[in-house]
Design a protein around this motif. Structure first.
Motif, PDB file in Angstrom:
ATOM      1  N   GLN A  32      16.493  -7.923  11.554  1.00 52.85           N
ATOM      2  CA  GLN A  32      16.057  -7.662  10.180  1.00 52.85           C
ATOM      3  C   GLN A  32      14.615  -7.176  10.245  1.00 52.85           C
ATOM      4  OE1 GLN A  32      18.948 -10.865   7.881  1.00 52.85           O
ATOM      5  NE2 GLN A  32      16.765 -11.348   8.019  1.00 52.85           N
ATOM      6  N   THR A  33      14.400  -5.951   9.794  1.00 51.91           N
ATOM      7  CA  THR A  33      13.092  -5.346   9.975  1.00 51.91           C
ATOM      8  C   THR A  33      12.834  -4.324   8.880  1.00 51.91           C
ATOM      9  OG1 THR A  33      11.633  -4.314  11.616  1.00 51.91           O
ATOM     10  CG2 THR A  33      13.909  -3.486  11.495  1.00 51.91           C
ATOM     11  N   THR A  34      11.637  -3.746   8.879  1.00 51.33           N
ATOM     12  CA  THR A  34      11.298  -2.643   7.984  1.00 51.33           C
ATOM     13  C   THR A  34      10.238  -1.786   8.644  1.00 51.33           C
ATOM     14  OG1 THR A  34      10.391  -1.998   5.832  1.00 51.33           O
ATOM     15  CG2 THR A  34       9.597  -4.082   6.750  1.00 51.33           C
ATOM     16  N   VAL A  35      10.371  -0.470   8.485  1.00 46.83           N
ATOM     17  CA  VAL A  35       9.380   0.456   9.027  1.00 46.83           C
ATOM     18  C   VAL A  35       8.381   0.898   7.964  1.00 46.83           C
ATOM     19  CG1 VAL A  35      10.912   1.288  10.864  1.00 46.83           C
ATOM     20  CG2 VAL A  35      10.921   2.435   8.631  1.00 46.83           C
ATOM     21  N   LYS A  36       8.517   0.399   6.744  1.00 44.53           N
ATOM     22  CA  LYS A  36       7.633   0.844   5.662  1.00 44.53           C
ATOM     23  C   LYS A  36       6.152   0.566   5.914  1.00 44.53           C
ATOM     24  CE  LYS A  36      11.193   0.337   2.056  1.00 44.53           C
ATOM     25  NZ  LYS A  36      12.185  -0.477   2.791  1.00 44.53           N
ATOM     26  N   PRO A  37       5.770  -0.576   6.527  1.00 43.13           N
ATOM     27  CA  PRO A  37       4.339  -0.780   6.769  1.00 43.13           C
ATOM     28  C   PRO A  37       3.719   0.243   7.717  1.00 43.13           C
ATOM     29  CG  PRO A  37       5.507  -2.875   6.863  1.00 43.13           C
ATOM     30  CD  PRO A  37       6.550  -1.799   6.832  1.00 43.13           C
ATOM     31  N   VAL A  38       4.536   0.971   8.477  1.00 41.85           N
ATOM     32  CA  VAL A  38       4.017   2.011   9.367  1.00 41.85           C
ATOM     33  C   VAL A  38       3.469   3.178   8.557  1.00 41.85           C
ATOM     34  CG1 VAL A  38       4.674   3.728  11.111  1.00 41.85           C
ATOM     35  CG2 VAL A  38       5.524   1.373  11.281  1.00 41.85           C
ATOM     36  N   THR A  39       4.159   3.554   7.505  1.00 48.07           N
ATOM     37  CA  THR A  39       3.810   4.742   6.713  1.00 48.07           C
ATOM     38  C   THR A  39       3.143   4.412   5.389  1.00 48.07           C
ATOM     39  OG1 THR A  39       5.978   4.731   5.621  1.00 48.07           O
ATOM     40  CG2 THR A  39       5.786   5.981   7.662  1.00 48.07           C
ATOM     41  N   GLY A  40       3.199   3.154   4.967  1.00 47.93           N
ATOM     42  CA  GLY A  40       2.928   2.815   3.586  1.00 47.93           C
ATOM     43  C   GLY A  40       4.211   2.967   2.801  1.00 47.93           C
ATOM     44  N   HIS A  41       4.290   2.366   1.638  1.00 49.09           N
ATOM     45  CA  HIS A  41       5.512   2.399   0.836  1.00 49.09           C
ATOM     46  C   HIS A  41       5.617   3.742   0.127  1.00 49.09           C
ATOM     47  CE1 HIS A  41       8.755   1.205  -1.764  1.00 49.09           C
ATOM     48  NE2 HIS A  41       8.752  -0.022  -1.276  1.00 49.09           N
ATOM     49  N   LEU A  42       6.661   4.500   0.436  1.00 45.54           N
ATOM     50  CA  LEU A  42       6.829   5.835  -0.124  1.00 45.54           C
ATOM     51  C   LEU A  42       7.575   5.832  -1.463  1.00 45.54           C
ATOM     52  CD1 LEU A  42       5.737   6.831   2.658  1.00 45.54           C
ATOM     53  CD2 LEU A  42       7.349   8.712   2.463  1.00 45.54           C
ATOM     54  N   LEU A  43       7.591   4.698  -2.140  1.00 43.37           N
ATOM     55  CA  LEU A  43       8.103   4.615  -3.509  1.00 43.37           C
ATOM     56  C   LEU A  43       9.510   5.212  -3.602  1.00 43.37           C
ATOM     57  CD1 LEU A  43       4.756   5.553  -5.305  1.00 43.37           C
ATOM     58  CD2 LEU A  43       5.606   3.274  -4.755  1.00 43.37           C
ATOM     59  N   GLY A  44       9.685   6.305  -4.335  1.00 41.41           N
ATOM     60  CA  GLY A  44      11.014   6.878  -4.504  1.00 41.41           C
ATOM     61  C   GLY A  44      11.634   7.399  -3.231  1.00 41.41           C
ATOM     62  N   ALA A  45      10.843   7.621  -2.192  1.00 39.92           N
ATOM     63  CA  ALA A  45      11.351   8.109  -0.909  1.00 39.92           C
ATOM     64  C   ALA A  45      11.485   6.994   0.126  1.00 39.92           C
ATOM     65  CB  ALA A  45      10.430   9.198  -0.359  1.00 39.92           C
ATOM     66  N   ALA A  46      11.133   5.766  -0.229  1.00 38.48           N
ATOM     67  CA  ALA A  46      11.032   4.680   0.752  1.00 38.48           C
ATOM     68  C   ALA A  46      12.347   4.379   1.454  1.00 38.48           C
ATOM     69  CB  ALA A  46      10.498   3.419   0.076  1.00 38.48           C
ATOM     70  N   ALA A  47      13.459   4.397   0.736  1.00 40.48           N
ATOM     71  CA  ALA A  47      14.743   4.083   1.369  1.00 40.48           C
ATOM     72  C   ALA A  47      15.131   5.132   2.395  1.00 40.48           C
ATOM     73  CB  ALA A  47      15.837   3.949   0.309  1.00 40.48           C
ATOM     74  N   ALA A  48      14.704   6.375   2.203  1.00 37.85           N
ATOM     75  CA  ALA A  48      14.986   7.415   3.201  1.00 37.85           C
ATOM     76  C   ALA A  48      14.193   7.173   4.471  1.00 37.85           C
ATOM     77  CB  ALA A  48      14.673   8.792   2.625  1.00 37.85           C
ATOM     78  N   VAL A  49      12.962   6.692   4.338  1.00 38.63           N
ATOM     79  CA  VAL A  49      12.168   6.324   5.511  1.00 38.63           C
ATOM     80  C   VAL A  49      12.878   5.213   6.276  1.00 38.63           C
ATOM     81  CG1 VAL A  49       9.950   5.445   6.311  1.00 38.63           C
ATOM     82  CG2 VAL A  49      10.022   6.987   4.359  1.00 38.63           C
ATOM     83  N   GLU A  50      13.378   4.220   5.529  1.00 43.44           N
ATOM     84  CA  GLU A  50      14.077   3.091   6.156  1.00 43.44           C
ATOM     85  C   GLU A  50      15.363   3.547   6.842  1.00 43.44           C
ATOM     86  OE1 GLU A  50      13.162  -0.117   7.424  1.00 43.44           O
ATOM     87  OE2 GLU A  50      12.202  -0.037   5.448  1.00 43.44           O
ATOM     88  N   CYS A 105       0.873  -1.166   0.000  1.00 47.26           N
ATOM     89  CA  CYS A 105       0.000   0.000   0.000  1.00 47.26           C
ATOM     90  C   CYS A 105       0.917   1.225   0.000  1.00 47.26           C
ATOM     91  CB  CYS A 105      -0.885   0.033   1.242  1.00 47.26           C
ATOM     92  SG  CYS A 105      -2.027  -1.353   1.385  1.00 47.26           S
ATOM     93  N   VAL A 106       0.607   2.216  -0.816  1.00 54.44           N
ATOM     94  CA  VAL A 106       1.485   3.373  -0.909  1.00 54.44           C
ATOM     95  C   VAL A 106       1.277   4.311   0.274  1.00 54.44           C
ATOM     96  CG1 VAL A 106       1.623   3.292  -3.420  1.00 54.44           C
ATOM     97  CG2 VAL A 106      -0.132   4.700  -2.315  1.00 54.44           C
ATOM     98  N   GLY A 107       2.248   5.159   0.484  1.00 63.20           N
ATOM     99  CA  GLY A 107       2.146   6.237   1.456  1.00 63.20           C
ATOM    100  C   GLY A 107       2.725   7.496   0.846  1.00 63.20           C
TER     101      GLY A 107
END
Length: 406
Positions: free
Chosen positions: A322-340, A221-223
């Motif tokens: 090993q984890t990911t915070v992307k499900p908290v915000t939704g996947h921010l596509l081009g910005a997703a790695a910065a969220v991580e 799901c996008v964010g």
């Protein structure tokens, strides 16, 4: 070569307008992906996304906000916060501060309604802000205009790996003496009908929620949102007494064929890229104690990533989260790695591991002998010294950043 530290962090994310608010959500695995109320989602594969509160943008003057798309406004707010957090209010001499951002879709908040009216109602014109508001480099440009920055500027469009490249390239600019400070990260605002169609046509939107590393996973799901990090020459940061979140110690990128990036060929590229980032940082496999996962949200892509990590780093255990915070915000596509990256830096600061958010429980994807337990499902204390951030774009781009504690 100069050492590069991160002295500032600005976020404008679903449920979070500050790093502390973001950590509060991430540390509990509390997702802000919710039903979309901006448009009729009938016919779309999902009706859920992560949306930023309107008050996060309240500080922007109305006149400036009018000419910006939402992704640019989010980036400007995050950049302002990163500069304030780092204590870097003044631009300094020309070339002192630059801006590298990742973005995938550009902006559609202004463009889409204008084009829709033109198509359905006719007319003789559209919004005069379309060209400057839609263009993917708009966020980078508005940040430099707002603060008078005259350093290097780059917008990286590399599907969902864009922000990882922006951070890595920004680190190189500081390390090689081409800038004292680089504002790096990404911004995205894809919660519009048109951009949802883009993702749906790629088959990447989930039909049952964003559940990475889960047997039920069917996409993401996008964010919307933005994360901007202030990367700075460590010597200059020490001279002014700045506090650092950590260091950007290593970076590498590679490419697989677009059709093979999540398959066997892509796994080989990811293994090579991870190894190269660790080598640049001078970090061995046993020293990596945190992995910010790519989290595409499909079983083949997620299982493939876990298999690469097990082959390159060894079997996961308590010593490596090993984890990911992307499900908290939704996947921010081009910005997703910065969220991580922001999640990993905050984990370093707080001495804890954020869990992978999985509403309703998890049915984990296994790797060796279908063994599970590869990702963090419950928050726990953890000392992170070296964090690996993975990013893979459907265009074939593969990148890895190695962040180390100071």
């Amino acid at each position: 070569m100069r050492e590069v530290v991160i002295t500032g962090m600005g976020v404008a994310l679903p449920g979070a307008g500050t790093p502390d608010e973001f950590w509060e959500l991430a540390s509990r695995g509390s997702s802000r992906v919710a039903p979309i109320d901006r448009f009729d989602t009938t016919g779309h594969p999902t009706d859920r996304a992560g949306v930023v509160r309107d008050d996060v943008l309240a500080a922007l003057p109305g006149r400036a906000r009018k000419r910006m798309d939402r992704f640019t406004a989010l980036a400007v707010v995050a950049a302002e916060a990163a500069l304030a957090d780092a204590g870097l209010r003044d631009a300094g001499p020309p070339g002192d501060i630059g801006v590298y951002l990742g973005n995938m879709y550009g902006g559609w908040e202004i463009t889409e309604p204008s084009l829709r009216r033109l198509h359905t109602e006719g007319g003789t014109g559209v919004s005069p802000y379309i060209a400057s508001a839609w263009f993917p480099t708009a966020a980078q440009g508005q940040i430099t205009i707002a603060h008078g920055h005259k350093g290097f500027g780059k917008t990286v469009a590399a599907d969902t790996a864009g922000a990882a490249l922006a951070i890595g390239y920004g680190m190189r600019a500081v390390r090689e003496g081409r800038a004292r400070v680089m504002l790096c990260g990404g911004a995205e605002a894809p919660v519009t009908p048109y951009s949802h169609v883009f993702c749906a046509k790629d088959g990447r939107l989930s039909t049952g929620g964003y559940l990475p590393y889960d047997r039920r996973a069917s996409g993401f799901c996008v964010g919307e949102g933005a994360v901007v990090l202030a990367l700075e020459d460590a010597g200059a940061a020490r001279e002014r007494g700045a506090r650092a979140y950590g260091r950007v110690a290593g970076f590498a990128a590679g490419h697989a064929r677009q059709t093979e990036v999540f398959g066997a060929a892509g796994r080989r590229v990811l293994a090579r890229v991870v190894g190269a980032a660790m080598a640049e940082a001078g970090v061995g496999p046993a020293e990596v104690d945190y992995v910010g996962l790519d989290a595409q949200g499909t079983v083949p892509a997620d299982a493939g990533e876990l298999a690469v990590l097990e082959r390159v780093l060894g079997p996961p255990g308590e010593e490596r989260g090993q984890t990911t915070v992307k499900p908290v915000t939704g996947h921010l596509l081009g910005a997703a790695a910065a969220v991580e990256a922001a999640g990993a830096l905050l984990a370093m600061r707080h001495g804890a591991l954020p869990p992978v958010a999985a509403p309703g429980g998890a049915e984990e994807v296994g790797v060796s002998g279908d063994r599970t337990g590869h990702v963090v499902r419950r928050p726990r204390g953890h000392r992170t010294r070296h964090a690996l951030i993975n990013a893979r774009g459907a265009d074939g781009t593969v990148a890895a950043c190695l962040l180390s504690a100071c």
